[in-house]
Design an enzyme around this catalytic site. Structure first.
Site, PDB file in Angstrom:
ATOM      1  N   LYS A  76      -0.359  47.461  70.159  1.00 54.43           N
ATOM      2  CA  LYS A  76      -0.127  46.070  69.754  1.00 54.43           C
ATOM      3  C   LYS A  76       1.342  45.841  69.383  1.00 54.43           C
ATOM      4  CE  LYS A  76      -3.462  46.210  66.671  1.00 54.43           C
ATOM      5  NZ  LYS A  76      -4.064  47.508  67.024  1.00 54.43           N
ATOM      6  N   THR A  77       1.903  46.730  68.580  1.00 56.86           N
ATOM      7  CA  THR A  77       3.315  46.582  68.212  1.00 56.86           C
ATOM      8  C   THR A  77       4.213  46.717  69.436  1.00 56.86           C
ATOM      9  OG1 THR A  77       2.904  47.462  65.996  1.00 56.86           O
ATOM     10  CG2 THR A  77       5.169  47.508  66.778  1.00 56.86           C
ATOM     11  N   ASP A 121       2.013  42.043  61.570  1.00 60.95           N
ATOM     12  CA  ASP A 121       1.029  43.113  61.720  1.00 60.95           C
ATOM     13  C   ASP A 121      -0.065  42.943  60.661  1.00 60.95           C
ATOM     14  OD1 ASP A 121      -0.148  45.362  62.703  1.00 60.95           O
ATOM     15  OD2 ASP A 121       1.239  46.771  61.770  1.00 60.95           O
ATOM     16  N   THR A 170      -6.524  44.611  63.456  1.00 56.81           N
ATOM     17  CA  THR A 170      -7.537  45.602  63.811  1.00 56.81           C
ATOM     18  C   THR A 170      -8.935  45.090  63.485  1.00 56.81           C
ATOM     19  OG1 THR A 170      -7.232  46.627  61.633  1.00 56.81           O
ATOM     20  CG2 THR A 170      -5.980  47.548  63.467  1.00 56.81           C
ATOM     21  N   ARG A 229      -1.505  56.628  70.785  1.00 58.27           N
ATOM     22  CA  ARG A 229      -0.781  57.146  69.627  1.00 58.27           C
ATOM     23  C   ARG A 229      -1.222  58.570  69.307  1.00 58.27           C
ATOM     24  NH1 ARG A 229      -1.592  53.538  64.835  1.00 58.27           N
ATOM     25  NH2 ARG A 229       0.097  52.328  65.777  1.00 58.27           N
TER      26      ARG A 229
END
Length: 353
Positions: A76-77, A121, A170, A229
């Protein structure tokens, strides 16, 4: 451009013993793709975002506000940074927990330049007073500033430069409807398939100058829980083993590294297995409530529910029922337990309980 953040890092599943640090964040930041062409996976979301940005550029306007929803670690980032790169505008990064007062948000909004991207975020954790200000800002590009106190207080409107909010969450279900409706586009990010993760690992290995054999890449991908990640972090652990023991980054090095860091063949870490062990050995397979499970393994209920349970449910190792969580036959087989012959009544899976 502001240094990239780490979306959802506080709750991201990670191997036991791996602690979030500045070095980890720098490592992940160095591996971030800089364009849609470099970004692996999420093909549908990438094409939708590319179309949205191209249309905005042709009309010479700021792109619609964008909401990126999905579990931690899926990009997302990174997508927010790519949106800024593709539009050629700067990006301002903040988070919901940092916006606890309307004044916090007002100071950020009033300093935005035309076309700037505001990335928030964990936007679902924004304070209610700041949310209400954000509604007006996103819709009309203005905010109302209260001057004075009590009966003499007056509202002064402040016009804002056109900007684009990119929100990441999330837990999309926690977003209030008025806020969710102000996003022109909502993207739902999905977990990655193993073949996509192999591309992620191969790309990261190339950037790190690490020669990893194909079988080793496949093994890392298989144990990464569908999350880039985690794949990148496991690769770093493999690099550590290869460096310390002066061995090639082959399948044996991968297996050794993941054994040292308690990551098994399904990608389960120490806490995942502790929950399954408690469910089977202490509670005879369930059903048992999530709070009771959390107390048994010495963790917060929120951690077990948000970090551990989704992966165990997705892999079919536990099921949610009206009476609590139960272990599936796959969980017994994975941990090497003999499954009891008698079925427990009332264990009909029911999502969302």
């Amino acid at each position: 451009m502001t240094a990239p953040g780490d979306d959802g890092a506080s709750r991201a599943p990670q191997p036991a013993g791996v602690v979030e640090s500045a070095a980890e964040l720098a490592f992940e930041g160095a591996l971030r793709p800089a364009s849609f062409a470099e970004f692996v996976g999420q093909q549908k979301v990438r094409s939708q975002l590319d179309l949205l940005l191209r249309a905005a550029a042709l009309q010479q306007r700021a792109p619609d506000h964008i909401l990126l929803a999905g579990p931690p670690g899926l990009g997302k980032t990174t997508l927010a940074l790519i949106v800024a790169e593709e539009t050629g505008h700067p990006i301002r990064l903040t988070s919901g927990p940092a916006l606890q007062h309307a004044g916090d948000l007002a100071s950020v909004l009033s300093s935005l330049v035309p076309g700037e991207i505001l990335f928030i975020d964990e936007i679902h954790r924004t304070a209610r007073t700041a949310e209400e200000m954000l509604y007006l800002a996103m819709e009309d590009f203005r905010i109302d500033i209260m001057v004075g106190k009590g009966a003499g207080a007056t509202s002064v409107p402040l016009e804002l430069a056109p900007f684009t909010v990119v929100g990441a969450t999330t837990r999309a279900g926690l977003l209030p409807t008025p806020l969710r409706d102000r996003f022109g586009f909502t993207a739902h990010l999905e977990f990655y398939a193993d073949d996509e993760l192999e591309k992620v690992v191969a790309r990261a290995a190339g950037l790190l100058g690490l020669d990893v054999e194909r079988a080793a890449i496949r093994e890392i991908a298989k144990r990464s829980r569908g999350t880039p990640r985690i794949a990148n972090r496991l690769l770093r652990r493999v690099r550590d083993v290869a460096l310390v023991h002066d061995t090639p980054a082959d399948l044996a090095a991968v297996q050794h590294a993941l054994h040292v860091y308690d990551v098994d063949e399904l990608g389960l870490d120490r806490l995942d297995r502790a929950v399954l062990e408690a469910l089977i050995a202490r509670f005879e397979g369930g059903p048992v409530g999530i709070r009771t499970l959390a107390v048994t393994v010495g963790e917060e209920a929120e951690t077990v529910e948000a970090v551990v349970e989704p992966f165990l449910v997705r892999t079919g190792l536990i099921a949610r029922t009206q009476r609590g969580r139960i272990a599936t036959p796959a969980a017994y087989a994975h941990l090497g337990y003999a499954r009891p012959g008698a079925a427990t009544g009332g264990n009909v899976p029911l999502d969302g309980v």
